[in-house]
Design an enzyme around this catalytic site. Structure first.
Site, PDB file in Angstrom:
ATOM      1  N   LYS A  14      12.425   8.695   4.242  1.00  0.00           N
ATOM      2  CA  LYS A  14      11.926   8.494   2.879  1.00  0.00           C
ATOM      3  C   LYS A  14      11.050   9.657   2.436  1.00  0.00           C
ATOM      4  O   LYS A  14      10.176  10.112   3.179  1.00  0.00           O
ATOM      5  CB  LYS A  14      11.137   7.184   2.827  1.00  0.00           C
ATOM      6  CG  LYS A  14      10.594   6.792   1.463  1.00  0.00           C
ATOM      7  CD  LYS A  14      10.006   5.395   1.567  1.00  0.00           C
ATOM      8  CE  LYS A  14       9.300   4.933   0.324  1.00  0.00           C
ATOM      9  NZ  LYS A  14       8.828   3.549   0.443  1.00  0.00           N
TER      10      LYS A  14
ATOM     11  N   TYR B 155       6.280   2.752   4.609  1.00  0.00           N
ATOM     12  CA  TYR B 155       5.292   1.927   3.920  1.00  0.00           C
ATOM     13  C   TYR B 155       5.738   1.721   2.472  1.00  0.00           C
ATOM     14  O   TYR B 155       6.415   2.535   1.875  1.00  0.00           O
ATOM     15  CB  TYR B 155       3.873   2.477   4.029  1.00  0.00           C
ATOM     16  CG  TYR B 155       3.607   3.924   3.670  1.00  0.00           C
ATOM     17  CD1 TYR B 155       3.629   4.364   2.359  1.00  0.00           C
ATOM     18  CD2 TYR B 155       3.275   4.846   4.657  1.00  0.00           C
ATOM     19  CE1 TYR B 155       3.330   5.676   2.031  1.00  0.00           C
ATOM     20  CE2 TYR B 155       2.976   6.166   4.353  1.00  0.00           C
ATOM     21  CZ  TYR B 155       3.007   6.579   3.031  1.00  0.00           C
ATOM     22  OH  TYR B 155       2.725   7.886   2.709  1.00  0.00           O
ATOM     23  N   CYS B 156       5.392   0.554   1.949  1.00  0.00           N
ATOM     24  CA  CYS B 156       5.829   0.085   0.629  1.00  0.00           C
ATOM     25  C   CYS B 156       7.334   0.250   0.448  1.00  0.00           C
ATOM     26  O   CYS B 156       7.795   0.905  -0.489  1.00  0.00           O
ATOM     27  CB  CYS B 156       5.076   0.818  -0.485  1.00  0.00           C
ATOM     28  SG  CYS B 156       5.157  -0.054  -2.082  1.00  0.00           S
ATOM     29  N   PRO B 157       8.129  -0.373   1.341  1.00  0.00           N
ATOM     30  CA  PRO B 157       9.581  -0.238   1.222  1.00  0.00           C
ATOM     31  C   PRO B 157      10.108  -0.939  -0.024  1.00  0.00           C
ATOM     32  O   PRO B 157       9.558  -1.951  -0.464  1.00  0.00           O
ATOM     33  CB  PRO B 157      10.098  -0.920   2.498  1.00  0.00           C
ATOM     34  CG  PRO B 157       9.025  -1.909   2.859  1.00  0.00           C
ATOM     35  CD  PRO B 157       7.732  -1.261   2.445  1.00  0.00           C
TER      36      PRO B 157
ATOM     37  N   ALA C 159       0.806  -1.217   0.000  1.00  0.00           N
ATOM     38  CA  ALA C 159       0.000   0.000   0.000  1.00  0.00           C
ATOM     39  C   ALA C 159       0.843   1.272   0.000  1.00  0.00           C
ATOM     40  O   ALA C 159       1.889   1.353   0.647  1.00  0.00           O
ATOM     41  CB  ALA C 159      -0.919  -0.001   1.223  1.00  0.00           C
TER      42      ALA C 159
END
Length: 275
Positions: free
Chosen positions: A152, A139-141, A87
């Site tokens: 990030k 999130y969404c690494p 996500a």
């Protein structure tokens, strides 16, 4: 070296809530036409409302219904895309940039394509030292996360056809990044992500993510980032076509491809549980 001997057609769209599925129908249509026509595009887009965009792996959450219900609690819309594993969030202060690259002239490898768009972003922000490595607790690494001082600011994914690739990047320009992160934390907690071991879902730490505005550019806007990106493309030797996108988007070839792709993504999203 530029992408093509054809000017890059620049497209800029804001998707309303009822149009949310068009964002990825357009992405898929442009990728198909990039392959077919060997014509490059850059697609800048945002959503009018806060939206969590599920990746294909998120379908495997043990309690997906509860995860989706948590999004309603946070007043987030959602839909399921057909690319990337996990996500991400889109809202009016997140700029999505999709760069469509023909491959017959310059057959970029997967890593070369990622490196290309990462360098374009570095050129946009020469006052920042932007690193490229996985920010594990974002999130969404991913391997090509873009970060400053370990935080990030952007994530990148790519999709390929035989003769084209699209690099899809989201850039956190402004807004409350901690609130975005908390929404994703609650999404995965409600979905009981860590109760299983077959699928890997991130354990998100809000401290690992930030925005351009928080990095000393308090007045920067999506329009500013869009213009900087276009300048970066021009600096590589590419021409950028800023005028003919409306005509192209009304063309029969685009309208037909968009309709085909929209049907596919609608069917995909009908598989989500109703909450």
């Amino acid at each position: 070296m530029g992408l093509s001997n054809v000017a890059i057609t620049a497209i800029n769209k804001v998707y309303s809530q009822p149009q949310k599925l068009l964002s990825f129908a357009d992405t898929n249509a442009l990728l198909a036409l990039c392959d077919r026509l060997q014509r490059p595009f850059v697609h800048f887009w945002t959503t009018e409302v806060p939206t969590l965009i599920l990746g294909i792996n998120d379908r495997h959450l043990p309690n997906l219904s509860a995860a989706l219900a948590s999004l309603k609690y946070h007043q987030f819309d959602y839909f399921l895309r057909n690319s990337g594993g996990l996500a991400v969030i889109s809202d009016p202060k997140v700029l999505n940039i999709s760069l469509f690259m023909p491959l017959k002239r310059t057959p970029y490898s997967v890593d070369e394509a990622y490196a290309y768009i990462a360098q374009l972003i570095r050129s946009c922000f020469d006052t920042l030292t932007i690193d490229t490595y996985e920010i594990v607790h974002s999130y969404c690494p991913g391997k090509f996360d873009l970060s400053v001082n370990g935080q990030k600011i952007a994530g990148i994914a790519q999709r390929r056809t035989e003769n084209a690739v699209v690099l899809m990047l989201y850039m956190s320009v402004g807004g409350n990044q901690d609130d975005r992160s908390q929404t994703v934390i609650d999404f995965y907690q409600a979905g009981e992500a860590q109760s299983q071991h077959h699928w890997q879902f991130p354990v998100v730490d809000p401290a690992t993510m930030t925005t351009l505005q928080q990095l000393g550019m308090p007045t920067i806007t999506n329009d500013d980032v869009r213009q900087r990106f276009i300048t970066s493309l021009l600096d590589t030797g590419d021409a950028v076509d800023l005028s003919t996108a409306p005509e192209f988007l009304r063309s029969e070839q685009f309208v037909q491809e968009q309709a085909k792709q929209l049907t596919k993504i609608q069917l995909r999203n009908q598989q989500l549980p109703v909450v």
